[in-house]
Write a protein that holds these residues in place. Structure first.
Motif: not given
Lengths: 177, 501
Positions: B331-347
């Protein structure tokens, strides 16, 4: 939905409006059908794409075509309803609007609020709007008017501070100053 | 890393003071934000995202999960007390929680929803941990054909679900789908139906439609009756009884409903794009169909509240399944969560569980922890939320309208969105007065772009349109769509015949 709850809670106030509703339905759906036919024709001018079989216009045309069919079906259904409802028991459109004058006044105030906001800014516009709507809805004098003024000041400025400074949502500041 | 090591490491990180405090604040923010109409869970999470940049990956994602889970329950508050879904995921919650509150049991309606949300979140966290890989495999197999059919199914279910006329319901769904086409075409960016008018250039943002339909027009019908207002009558009256444990037993005495709704929520949440708003409605619909007394649904019964709230809360865990297993946000929420992880350098991707086991286990645990925090916070502060009901309408209506304006502005900071908001609100108000159901329209607006994109993608992949009917899952969904309309028409005809007899 909540509409049903409303009908349960205040059945006495609802005047018999089946006839009026049927008339409104016929007019509303006929107008929509005409509008959608126009849009359907207009959508034919939207460009197609060389990469896909459906262009920009196909999906809207599919929807618009189906909409026209449903609109006409509702017109037919409402015409049938017109024949069985009693015209004399129905309240006039004028009375219908008068009964709901507070709802329309509130919406009108909201429209003025939106028009003023770019000029005088969110905070002041909200303050005035809060005061005006509370006045419209019955806070005319004495203690209630005082509470209304307090609510207007606290929420008008408070919501502005909360959203613009805490949640960092940029809100219109006003063009006049 | 060994599994036990990873688990211990995640426990250590999660139960640090800083993480617990930021999660608690996240829970409160999520509940309060989702309780404000127009302030969606997605928006709350987007606003949380910048705050988490300075945190460790697990602390950041755990805080965002806390906002998410909190938001799942917060939507309930305004749904029950105001009849306005605080978030799109609480549309079906208004069907029974609001009548129950209006009948004089606002405390019971809230407590039922809070417990149902808690158990829904709990069930979804368990399913997430146990069954993540196989469920994600099913979800990811859906091609654009299945997806388009799924949306058709969702739309017909909603159209037949609400209101007294299937014809009007379907007309409103189509109107919603059409409204979504105004603005830029999703694949080529061609402007459609804008007529060179600035206000229409960006189309109708779904949030504006949602606030206009469910908040502005709802508030307008709240202030219709002058005599009610003069007495300073609150939106909900009645006893504010506060018996959390009696209500817990009431919720647990409906294990079949609770489990079915939660599992439906998990499965729907796992399907990309189909989130809490659909789960909420479908769980409610299924509970109604399975019930021995379906006609009592909508009058304020416990089963309706339990189904809708456990259904939408369970999508939180479901949405994480494809995100964790495959790197596809549910969902859109999960997309934001995913973006948060990617910002942290987690692939993020299929290797996430292998490479960052401690992070994934930490997310699983954070789901449980957040569910517990929401429960405690809501039950403690429920008395305070009930105070909303004592405020007279003349105060609450303008204040909520100002919040609606903020909600519309927060999206893009365009004043033109406010004009759209008023237009949608007025039209919604008039439509409601003519007995048109509004929920199908909103769903149409939300699903329109997804439906169109998938339809066009399907035909791009293969020009053969019969694939919609020959691919088994797609065909099955279409059959279900037709059946849901057919059953409703039959039910309505029977009712009409019974009424005449």
């Amino acid at each position: 939905m909540s509409k049903d709850a409303e009908m349960v809670s205040r059945p006495a106030r609802e005047t018999s409006s089946e006839h009026g509703k049927a008339v409104a339905n016929v007019i509303f759906n006929a107008v929509l059908a005409a509008l959608f036919v126009g849009l359907f024709v207009q959508a034919g001018d939207l460009p197609s794409s060389m990469w896909e079989p459906l262009g920009a216009g196909s999906f809207p045309r599919l929807i618009l075509g189906a909409l026209v069919i449903f609109n006409l079906a509702i017109v037919v259904q409402s015409m049938a309803a017109l024949r069985v409802t009693d015209r004399s028991a129905s309240a006039g459109a004028r009375q219908w609007f008068l009964q709901r004058r507070l709802a329309f006044a509130t919406l009108a105030a909201f429209a003025v609020y939106a028009l003023l906001m770019p000029w005088i800014g969110f905070a002041l516009a909200s303050l005035l709007f809060l005061l005006a709507v509370q006045f419209i809805l019955g806070a005319r004098r004495g203690r209630r008017l005082l509470i209304a003024a307090l609510v207007a000041v606290i929420f008008g400025l408070g919501l502005y501070m909360l959203f613009s400074h805490v949640f960092l949502i940029s809100l219109p500041a006003g063009r006049l100053w | 890393m060994l599994m036990t090591d990873a688990l211990l490491s995640s426990v250590e990180q999660l139960f640090s003071l800083a993480t617990l405090v930021s999660m608690m604040i996240g829970v409160m923010a999520g509940v309060v934000a989702a309780a404000i109409p127009g302030f969606t869970i997605t928006m709350a999470i987007v606003l949380t995202l910048p705050v988490t940049f300075t945190m460790s990956p697990l602390q950041g994602v755990a805080t965002m999960l806390a906002v998410y889970v909190g938001g799942g329950s917060g939507g309930l508050i305004s749904a029950a007390l105001l009849g306005i879904p605080g978030t799109p995921s609480a549309v079906a919650t208004t069907f029974d929680a609001y009548p129950m509150a209006r009948k004089g049991e606002p405390g019971r309606a809230l407590a039922l929803g809070i417990w149902a949300s808690f158990f829904g979140a709990l069930v979804s966290a368990v399913v997430l941990i146990v069954a993540a890989p196989p469920l994600a495999m099913i979800a990811v197999k859906l091609g654009p054909w299945e997806y388009f059919s799924l949306i058709l199914f969702a739309v017909t279910v909603v159209a037949s679900l609400v209101g007294k006329s299937v014809l009007k319901g379907l007309m409103m769904s189509l109107l919603g789908l059409f409204i979504a086409t105004v603005g830029q075409d999703p694949m080529m960016g061609v402007p459609r139906f804008t007529f060179g008018i600035d206000v229409l250039a960006a189309g109708f943002p779904f949030l504006v439609v949602l606030i206009g339909i469910f908040a502005v027009s709802q508030l307008a019908s709240e202030v219709e009756n002058p005599s009610e207002l003069q007495q300073g009558k609150a939106l909900v009256s009645g006893s504010m009884q506060f018996r959390p444990f009696a209500v817990m037993r009431e919720v647990l005495s409906r294990p079949v409903n609770l489990l079915r709704s939660s599992l439906l929520g998990v499965v729907i949440g796992a399907v990309p794009g189909a989130g809490g708003s659909i789960a909420n409605l479908i769980a409610y619909d299924q509970a109604k169909r399975a019930s021995k007394t379906p006609e009592r649904f909508g009058t304020g019964i416990a089963d309706g509240v339990v189904a809708s709230e456990s259904g939408n809360s369970a999508t939180a865990g479901g949405g994480l399944i494809p995100m964790i297993a495959l790197g596809i946000p549910g969902s859109a929420v999960d997309a934001v969560l995913m973006a948060a992880l990617m910002v942290q350098g987690v692939s993020v991707g299929p290797r996430l569980i292998m490479d960052n086991a401690d992070l994934v286990y930490g997310m699983f645990l954070a789901m449980f922890l957040a569910a517990g925090m929401v429960l405690v916070f809501c039950l403690i502060s429920m008395r305070w939320f009930l105070r909303i009901t004592e405020i007279p309408k003349s105060i609450i209506v303008p204040v909520v309208l100002v919040c609606c304006a903020v909600g519309a502005l927060a999206l893009n900071n365009r004043v033109t969105d406010l004009y759209l908001l008023i237009g949608v609100g007025l039209v919604g108000y008039l439509l409601a007065k003519l007995d048109y159901p509004l929920a199908p329209l909103v769903l149409g607006v939300i699903l329109g772009p997804i439906a169109e994109t998938n339809l066009r993608r399907a035909l791009m992949a293969d020009e053969d349109w019969t694939l919609f009917f020959t691919r088994p899952i797609s065909a099955g969904l279409l059959v279900l769509a037709v059946l849901s309309v057919a059953f409703t028409v039959r039910r309505l005809l029977q009712q009409r015949a019974a009424a005449r007899a």
